[in-house]
Structure formats: structure tokens, C-alpha cells
Design a protein around this motif. Structure first.
Motif, PDB file in Angstrom:
ATOM      1  N   TRP A 202       2.529   5.975  22.988  1.00 44.61           N
ATOM      2  CA  TRP A 202       2.770   4.533  23.024  1.00 44.61           C
ATOM      3  C   TRP A 202       2.834   4.012  24.460  1.00 44.61           C
ATOM      4  O   TRP A 202       2.544   2.840  24.700  1.00 44.61           O
ATOM      5  CB  TRP A 202       4.080   4.193  22.309  1.00 44.61           C
ATOM      6  CG  TRP A 202       4.146   4.691  20.893  1.00 44.61           C
ATOM      7  CD1 TRP A 202       3.092   5.066  20.097  1.00 44.61           C
ATOM      8  CD2 TRP A 202       5.318   4.895  20.111  1.00 44.61           C
ATOM      9  NE1 TRP A 202       3.544   5.481  18.865  1.00 44.61           N
ATOM     10  CE2 TRP A 202       4.894   5.393  18.838  1.00 44.61           C
ATOM     11  CE3 TRP A 202       6.683   4.699  20.334  1.00 44.61           C
ATOM     12  CZ2 TRP A 202       5.801   5.684  17.819  1.00 44.61           C
ATOM     13  CZ3 TRP A 202       7.577   4.997  19.329  1.00 44.61           C
ATOM     14  CH2 TRP A 202       7.137   5.471  18.088  1.00 44.61           C
ATOM     15  N   ALA A 203       3.217   4.884  25.389  1.00 42.85           N
ATOM     16  CA  ALA A 203       3.314   4.458  26.790  1.00 42.85           C
ATOM     17  C   ALA A 203       1.940   4.269  27.415  1.00 42.85           C
ATOM     18  O   ALA A 203       1.811   3.587  28.439  1.00 42.85           O
ATOM     19  CB  ALA A 203       4.125   5.472  27.595  1.00 42.85           C
ATOM     20  N   GLN A 204       0.914   4.874  26.822  1.00 42.26           N
ATOM     21  CA  GLN A 204      -0.448   4.718  27.325  1.00 42.26           C
ATOM     22  C   GLN A 204      -1.271   3.713  26.527  1.00 42.26           C
ATOM     23  O   GLN A 204      -2.301   3.239  26.993  1.00 42.26           O
ATOM     24  CB  GLN A 204      -1.190   6.061  27.298  1.00 42.26           C
ATOM     25  CG  GLN A 204      -0.812   7.029  28.410  1.00 42.26           C
ATOM     26  CD  GLN A 204       0.516   7.710  28.169  1.00 42.26           C
ATOM     27  OE1 GLN A 204       0.765   8.210  27.080  1.00 42.26           O
ATOM     28  NE2 GLN A 204       1.377   7.726  29.184  1.00 42.26           N
ATOM     29  N   SER A 205      -0.806   3.389  25.331  1.00 38.67           N
ATOM     30  CA  SER A 205      -1.617   2.540  24.459  1.00 38.67           C
ATOM     31  C   SER A 205      -0.753   1.585  23.658  1.00 38.67           C
ATOM     32  O   SER A 205       0.027   2.006  22.794  1.00 38.67           O
ATOM     33  CB  SER A 205      -2.452   3.401  23.508  1.00 38.67           C
ATOM     34  OG  SER A 205      -3.092   2.622  22.531  1.00 38.67           O
ATOM     35  N   PHE A 206      -0.906   0.312  23.924  1.00 41.63           N
ATOM     36  CA  PHE A 206      -0.208  -0.718  23.157  1.00 41.63           C
ATOM     37  C   PHE A 206      -0.662  -0.702  21.707  1.00 41.63           C
ATOM     38  O   PHE A 206       0.138  -0.911  20.780  1.00 41.63           O
ATOM     39  CB  PHE A 206      -0.496  -2.082  23.789  1.00 41.63           C
ATOM     40  CG  PHE A 206       0.120  -3.244  23.070  1.00 41.63           C
ATOM     41  CD1 PHE A 206       1.497  -3.402  23.021  1.00 41.63           C
ATOM     42  CD2 PHE A 206      -0.683  -4.200  22.459  1.00 41.63           C
ATOM     43  CE1 PHE A 206       2.061  -4.489  22.358  1.00 41.63           C
ATOM     44  CE2 PHE A 206      -0.129  -5.284  21.800  1.00 41.63           C
ATOM     45  CZ  PHE A 206       1.248  -5.430  21.748  1.00 41.63           C
ATOM     46  N   GLU A 207      -1.950  -0.421  21.499  1.00 37.73           N
ATOM     47  CA  GLU A 207      -2.493  -0.360  20.142  1.00 37.73           C
ATOM     48  C   GLU A 207      -1.855   0.787  19.346  1.00 37.73           C
ATOM     49  O   GLU A 207      -1.606   0.654  18.144  1.00 37.73           O
ATOM     50  CB  GLU A 207      -4.001  -0.195  20.164  1.00 37.73           C
ATOM     51  CG  GLU A 207      -4.773  -1.425  20.623  1.00 37.73           C
ATOM     52  CD  GLU A 207      -4.659  -1.692  22.119  1.00 37.73           C
ATOM     53  OE1 GLU A 207      -4.897  -2.846  22.541  1.00 37.73           O
ATOM     54  OE2 GLU A 207      -4.335  -0.745  22.866  1.00 37.73           O
ATOM     55  N   SER A 208      -1.590   1.911  20.009  1.00 40.28           N
ATOM     56  CA  SER A 208      -0.942   3.036  19.334  1.00 40.28           C
ATOM     57  C   SER A 208       0.463   2.672  18.889  1.00 40.28           C
ATOM     58  O   SER A 208       0.924   3.090  17.822  1.00 40.28           O
ATOM     59  CB  SER A 208      -0.887   4.262  20.249  1.00 40.28           C
ATOM     60  OG  SER A 208      -2.172   4.763  20.495  1.00 40.28           O
ATOM     61  N   LEU A 209       1.155   1.894  19.699  1.00 40.92           N
ATOM     62  CA  LEU A 209       2.499   1.439  19.353  1.00 40.92           C
ATOM     63  C   LEU A 209       2.460   0.546  18.114  1.00 40.92           C
ATOM     64  O   LEU A 209       3.192   0.763  17.147  1.00 40.92           O
ATOM     65  CB  LEU A 209       3.121   0.686  20.529  1.00 40.92           C
ATOM     66  CG  LEU A 209       4.463   0.002  20.255  1.00 40.92           C
ATOM     67  CD1 LEU A 209       5.537   1.029  19.927  1.00 40.92           C
ATOM     68  CD2 LEU A 209       4.883  -0.853  21.452  1.00 40.92           C
ATOM     69  N   LEU A 210       1.585  -0.455  18.134  1.00 42.01           N
ATOM     70  CA  LEU A 210       1.502  -1.386  17.009  1.00 42.01           C
ATOM     71  C   LEU A 210       0.984  -0.700  15.744  1.00 42.01           C
ATOM     72  O   LEU A 210       1.312  -1.114  14.625  1.00 42.01           O
ATOM     73  CB  LEU A 210       0.595  -2.567  17.340  1.00 42.01           C
ATOM     74  CG  LEU A 210       1.117  -3.595  18.351  1.00 42.01           C
ATOM     75  CD1 LEU A 210       0.176  -4.794  18.403  1.00 42.01           C
ATOM     76  CD2 LEU A 210       2.524  -4.052  18.000  1.00 42.01           C
ATOM     77  N   GLY A 211       0.197   0.334  15.907  1.00 40.55           N
ATOM     78  CA  GLY A 211      -0.393   1.009  14.757  1.00 40.55           C
ATOM     79  C   GLY A 211       0.497   2.056  14.126  1.00 40.55           C
ATOM     80  O   GLY A 211       0.103   2.679  13.131  1.00 40.55           O
ATOM     81  N   ASN A 212       1.695   2.250  14.667  1.00 42.16           N
ATOM     82  CA  ASN A 212       2.601   3.273  14.158  1.00 42.16           C
ATOM     83  C   ASN A 212       3.807   2.603  13.507  1.00 42.16           C
ATOM     84  O   ASN A 212       4.463   1.749  14.111  1.00 42.16           O
ATOM     85  CB  ASN A 212       3.052   4.189  15.299  1.00 42.16           C
ATOM     86  CG  ASN A 212       3.888   5.349  14.809  1.00 42.16           C
ATOM     87  OD1 ASN A 212       5.077   5.207  14.555  1.00 42.16           O
ATOM     88  ND2 ASN A 212       3.250   6.504  14.674  1.00 42.16           N
ATOM     89  N   HIS A 213       4.131   2.992  12.285  1.00 38.97           N
ATOM     90  CA  HIS A 213       5.235   2.366  11.555  1.00 38.97           C
ATOM     91  C   HIS A 213       6.557   2.496  12.305  1.00 38.97           C
ATOM     92  O   HIS A 213       7.312   1.527  12.434  1.00 38.97           O
ATOM     93  CB  HIS A 213       5.377   3.005  10.169  1.00 38.97           C
ATOM     94  CG  HIS A 213       4.205   2.795   9.273  1.00 38.97           C
ATOM     95  ND1 HIS A 213       3.925   1.585   8.687  1.00 38.97           N
ATOM     96  CD2 HIS A 213       3.234   3.643   8.847  1.00 38.97           C
ATOM     97  CE1 HIS A 213       2.844   1.693   7.949  1.00 38.97           C
ATOM     98  NE2 HIS A 213       2.403   2.924   8.038  1.00 38.97           N
ATOM     99  N   VAL A 214       6.834   3.703  12.774  1.00 37.85           N
ATOM    100  CA  VAL A 214       8.100   3.931  13.478  1.00 37.85           C
ATOM    101  C   VAL A 214       8.099   3.187  14.811  1.00 37.85           C
ATOM    102  O   VAL A 214       9.110   2.596  15.210  1.00 37.85           O
ATOM    103  CB  VAL A 214       8.339   5.435  13.696  1.00 37.85           C
ATOM    104  CG1 VAL A 214       9.625   5.663  14.475  1.00 37.85           C
ATOM    105  CG2 VAL A 214       8.381   6.174  12.360  1.00 37.85           C
ATOM    106  N   GLY A 215       6.970   3.206  15.501  1.00 35.84           N
ATOM    107  CA  GLY A 215       6.870   2.502  16.770  1.00 35.84           C
ATOM    108  C   GLY A 215       7.131   1.017  16.622  1.00 35.84           C
ATOM    109  O   GLY A 215       7.893   0.428  17.402  1.00 35.84           O
ATOM    110  N   ARG A 216       6.501   0.411  15.609  1.00 35.47           N
ATOM    111  CA  ARG A 216       6.717  -1.027  15.383  1.00 35.47           C
ATOM    112  C   ARG A 216       8.171  -1.315  15.031  1.00 35.47           C
ATOM    113  O   ARG A 216       8.723  -2.342  15.448  1.00 35.47           O
ATOM    114  CB  ARG A 216       5.823  -1.551  14.263  1.00 35.47           C
ATOM    115  CG  ARG A 216       4.403  -1.803  14.678  1.00 35.47           C
ATOM    116  CD  ARG A 216       3.724  -2.823  13.780  1.00 35.47           C
ATOM    117  NE  ARG A 216       3.915  -2.577  12.371  1.00 35.47           N
ATOM    118  CZ  ARG A 216       3.192  -1.742  11.638  1.00 35.47           C
ATOM    119  NH1 ARG A 216       2.221  -1.049  12.216  1.00 35.47           N
ATOM    120  NH2 ARG A 216       3.421  -1.583  10.350  1.00 35.47           N
TER     121      ARG A 216
END
Length: 330
Positions: A202-216
Motif C-alpha cells: 500500500w505504501a507503493q501503490s494507492f490503487e493497492s490500498l483502495l483495492g484491498n478490503h482491510v486496507g480500505r
């Protein structure tokens, strides 16, 4: 509703071995493993006149479950979670906590009925199903009438049960499954399985953060602390809107709900957009020109807002750092 149904736990034992068990003690009511071939009812569970301690179904363990498998339960439709043994059990716990487990129990009982061979036992069991659920599941008058007609017949016509089954499935699909996907119960289960290297991405990709349930989920908590949660809520609502692209009525309704909830001036969850962007959305909704592209420009704007200051601050926050500290790499 004046009363609710009892809980049913069915199994795949011989269909001719069906008994009705009414536990008289707490230990009997909480047994997770009914005797072989039994359909297990907890008497009075939803009867307002009887105060019976309801015991939560056992949580599924995470043993043998990897993160991608559990994350897939939230994808697509309700069948994804119901077709997975662990996912179905987690969904059952959610329904129990939501006072709605009778819907899943009814479908399981109907599956049991379909597999029975003996005509007399099928008729007897169908009557038990009707007696147990007629006051607890929300059915239209026509579906309930069809259900009663089927049970009253000496030879069961399974087609008479179809309307009731369809309505209960629709309720699970359109109401309870979407809430399950957003529930703390599901998110906590996912977090137990989340590998640390997922969260590090998530620290390298904003899209990875938004695309992950736990991250969101954790990003949402952080945004709430800086009074910017409505932006992510809007983003998630648009994702749900786009997922309904094959259901015109649902898309039209969701479009109007999003407009009134997030884009109307003065609303508590107002998302601030360039005036021209909001004006175009309002005009298209007014003209019934609603399709998957309705919120495209709005989403671009909101993603840019989130990507800038909030995303950078989240990566430096205790919310993110503490989560990393709890996770382990496989």
C-alpha cells in the motif's frame, strides 16, 4: 415481525433419517453437532414471549484458509460465500448477529426437502418447515399462499416452493450479503489472514490500498479522524453503483441515492466537487440518462483528493504503522 424462525442446521446424511429436536437445556441448545440426519430447531429462539439465550454459531477457524480465498467471498454475488464451507459459516454468524439467520436456515431446509425420497416424510417435513418459518421470513402474500398450497397438497409440487425460495435468495443477495461484505466481522476475519507484504504494498501503490478490503477499512478509520471519510464512502458507493450495471432499476435507484447522500448541497456527507461536474450528474439523473459512466469525472476528482494529502498522512499514521506491526509474512 412478531416472531422469528428457529435456527436450522442441516447436513448431508441419509434423507430418510429426519427428526425434530427441541432442546430443553442450554447445553442441548448450543450443541454444534446435531445427531446424524437430524434437522435442529431451537425452540422459541425468536418468540418474544419466551426468553431463550441465543447462542452464536461457532466462528470458522482460519486454518487452511489463505487470504485470496477469503477475499473472494466478497466478490461477485452471494453464491461465492455460500459455496465455501468456511465462508458460509462466517456468513451464518453474521446473519445470527443481524437477527436474520432464518433466511439461510430456510434455504437449507428447502435443500434438505428436495433431496428426500419418501413422499410421506417429505410432506411431514414440508409441514414442519411451514410451521417454523411462516411467521418469521418476509414473503409476499402470493409466495406465502403458494407455500401453503404446496404443503396442503398430498403430493408435494416443488414448483410451488419456487417463489418463496426466490424471494429469500433475493433478500440475502440484495440486502444481507452487501452488509456482510462491509461488516466488522468479515473485515476482522480477513485481517487475521492478511500477509504483511500485502499491507506493505500500500505504501507503493494507492490503487493497492483502495483495492484491498482491510486496507480500505483502516484508511476509512484514519479519514474519519481527519473528517474526510465521506470521500471514501462516496468512492465505495460508486463502486457498488458500477457493479449494478446489469440491473437498470438498481442502477437508477443507486444513482439517485448517491446524489442525495453525497452530492446534494448541505448534506452531512457532502463531497465537494467542481460545480460543473456535479451539475452534469444532476442533469443526467434528471433526464434519466443513467449509465455506468455517470460518476466517472467525480471519481477522478475524489481519487485525486484522497491520493494527495490524506494518503500520504495515512502512511505515516499510527493506524497504518500499528497494523503493520500486527501482521506477519507467510
Amino acid at each position: 415481525r412478531k416472531s422469528r424462525s428457529a435456527s436450522v442446521n442441516s447436513n448431508n446424511s441419509h434423507p430418510n433419517d429426519v427428526t425434530l429436536q427441541v432442546p430443553t437445556s442450554k447445553s442441548a441448545a448450543t450443541s454444534p453437532t446435531p445427531s446424524a440426519g437430524s434437522i435442529y430447531f431451537i425452540a422459541g429462539m425468536f418468540d418474544g414471549k419466551e426468553k431463550v439465550n441465543r447462542e452464536q454459531p461457532p466462528m470458522p477457524t482460519t486454518e487452511g484458509v489463505e487470504y485470496p480465498r477469503a477475499a473472494s467471498w466478497a466478490a461477485g454475488n452471494c453464491a461465492n460465500v455460500l459455496n465455501d464451507e468456511k465462508g458460509k459459516q462466517l456468513f451464518r454468524v453474521f446473519l445470527f448477529q443481524s437477527l436474520a439467520e432464518e433466511n439461510l436456515s430456510f434455504l437449507e431446509a428447502m435443500d434438505k426437502l428436495k433431496k428426500m425420497k419418501s413422499g410421506d416424510e417429505k410432506v411431514a417435513f414440508a409441514k414442519e418447515i411451514l410451521e417454523t418459518y411462516q411467521a418469521s421470513i418476509n414473503l409476499s402474500s402470493s409466495s406465502m399462499k403458494s407455500l401453503r398450497n404446496a404443503v396442503a397438497s398430498e403430493t408435494l409440487d416443488m414448483e410451488e416452493f419456487a417463489p418463496a425460495i426466490k424471494e429469500v435468495k433475493r433478500l440475502l443477495e440484495n440486502d444481507q450479503f452487501p452488509r456482510f461484505r462491509r461488516s466488522e466481522l468479515y473485515l476482522q476475519y480477513l485481517e487475521e489472514l492478511l500477509p504483511r507484504n500485502y499491507a506493505e504494498k500500500w505504501a507503493q501503490s494507492f490503487e493497492s490500498l483502495l483495492g484491498n478490503h482491510v486496507g480500505r477499512h483502516h484508511f476509512r478509520i484514519f479519514l474519519r479522524s481527519i473528517h474526510a471519510e465521506e470521500n471514501l464512502r462516496f468512492w465505495e458507493a460508486v463502486v457498488e453503483f458500477r457493479s449494478s450495471r446489469h440491473k437498470a432499476n438498481a442502477m437508477n435507484n443507486l444513482g439517485r441515492v448517491i446524489l442525495s447522500t453525497y452530492l446534494a448541497e448541505g448534506t452531512a456527507n457532502e463531497v465537494f466537487l467542481p460545480f460543473g461536474v456535479r451539475q452534469v450528474i444532476e442533469r443526467r439523473i434528471h433526464d434519466n440518462h443513467i449509465d455506468i459512466s455517470l460518476f466517472d469525472e467525480a471519481i477522478k476528482h475524489v481519487e485525486q483528493v484522497l491520493r494527495n494529502d490524506p494518503y500520504v498522512r495515512f502512511l505515516q499514521s499510527a493506524q497504518y504503522i500499528d497494523l503493520l506491526g500486527k501482521l506477519r509474512n507467510p
